[in-house]
Design a protein around this motif. Sequence first.
Motif, short mmCIF file in Angstrom:
data_model
loop_
_atom_site.label_atom_id
_atom_site.label_comp_id
_atom_site.label_asym_id
_atom_site.label_seq_id
_atom_site.Cartn_x
_atom_site.Cartn_y
_atom_site.Cartn_z
N UNK A 69 46.73 39.10 43.82
CA UNK A 69 45.80 38.15 43.23
C UNK A 69 44.60 37.90 44.14
N UNK A 70 44.83 37.92 45.44
CA UNK A 70 43.75 37.63 46.39
C UNK A 70 42.84 38.82 46.66
N UNK A 71 43.37 40.06 46.49
CA UNK A 71 42.60 41.21 46.96
C UNK A 71 42.48 42.37 45.98
N UNK A 72 43.34 42.48 44.99
CA UNK A 72 43.37 43.70 44.19
C UNK A 72 43.29 43.45 42.68
N UNK A 73 42.82 42.30 42.29
CA UNK A 73 42.71 42.00 40.87
C UNK A 73 41.50 42.72 40.27
N UNK A 74 41.49 42.86 38.96
CA UNK A 74 40.35 43.47 38.28
C UNK A 74 39.09 42.64 38.49
N UNK A 75 39.24 41.32 38.53
CA UNK A 75 38.08 40.46 38.73
C UNK A 75 37.42 40.76 40.07
N UNK A 76 38.22 40.89 41.13
CA UNK A 76 37.68 41.21 42.45
C UNK A 76 37.04 42.58 42.45
N UNK A 77 37.70 43.55 41.82
CA UNK A 77 37.20 44.92 41.79
C UNK A 77 35.88 45.01 41.02
N UNK A 78 35.84 44.40 39.85
CA UNK A 78 34.63 44.49 39.03
C UNK A 78 33.46 43.78 39.69
N UNK A 79 33.73 42.71 40.43
CA UNK A 79 32.66 42.04 41.16
C UNK A 79 32.05 42.98 42.20
N UNK A 80 32.89 43.71 42.94
CA UNK A 80 32.40 44.67 43.92
C UNK A 80 31.64 45.81 43.25
N UNK A 81 32.16 46.28 42.12
CA UNK A 81 31.51 47.38 41.43
C UNK A 81 30.16 46.96 40.86
#
Length: 385
Positions: free
Chosen positions: A355-367
């Motif tokens: 939840x802290x590091x590998x969620x889709x929300x985190x990934x899409x924000x970086x992308x």
Amino acid sequence: MHVNALSRISRIPQSPPSSVRHYLPGGCESGGGIGRLVGYISNAAKDTDREHLITDTRGQKWSPATSPARLLAAVVIMAKDRVADPGRIHHIHIAGRGSTSRKLILTGVARLLGCRHILHLHDYDYARDFSRRTSTQKTRIRRMFQGADHVVVLGQRDHLTLTGDLGVDPQRIAVIRNCVPDPADRIVRVREDRRSEPPLIIFLGRLSERKGVPELLLALSHPVMKELHWKAVVAGDGPVEDYRRQAAALALSDLVVMPGWLGADEARALCSQADILVLPSYAEGMAMAVIEGIAHGLAVVTTRVGAHEEVISDGDTGVFVPVGDKDALAATLAKLVCDREQRNRLSTQARLHYLNHFSMKTYMRSLEKLYDAVSAQPQTSAGAS
């Protein structure tokens, strides 16, 4: 994402989102882990203003009769995009071996046409693949990576390969680790329904020596495992019938099911029923199966290969076993089968880490930050390379 790239990207002003076209072998359904990741990205992007398109560069499997035509079609699509949507970002997914040969052609066209393009490296040991190339091939590969607007890698090992072997500017490299959608309440509901059942061990991936399947079968047939109550599902493509015969020879037919390749929904349904995920690989980039495991709160057992040490903290969010050590693998699995408390502790920590590091929300924000950065760069003219 790598801190230097992230800080640079975050300073770039927002601009209207450019559309993105992904190029990958096999598309989402037949592209293995890469296809599954791109499918997740495409689904998550439906909640954004940015359009994502997908182009297959090979077909389900390499075929001399059809794959060259697929690649040619991808080149034609890229050329049409340059006219119809000149600002489109071309997100090119690459691995070693034949994938690199195809992408040398595709990126050469991208440079010739002046297309904005990102290379996204997915490979279990690209440094080794590169070292086996001829001098001419190495020169072309360096030019390919150095000519991209940005390069995405899965972990620090590949970051070192790009800067050291391929001479890519660190400011043009982003470390964006793989992700999966959040299974959320489903895992709690399903697991509560099967608390009285024996622990379920699962494997997800291509059935092969590189993934450690022979060692896994030997570990499951080990005397310490034969004394315990458990079930296992070994799911993936490859020589499934050969491994079924090996399992039968080890008297595992009643304990181990091999259903073949599972689609994304089927794989996630299996994860929601499981307790332990095992992936005893000899080599990986960053296995999607490991991310699925921590997302579902499974006790993950894997090896210290690729970027796994950037995902798993041994004894906290998962357990590492030595590569190729069937006895250590058997002992670790036996301990987890017997110790519900340890499984629950690993489950809780793994789920929180996801939840802290590998969620889709985190990934899409970086992308999204990466796409904004590429869109903000001056676009080269057609013919400049």
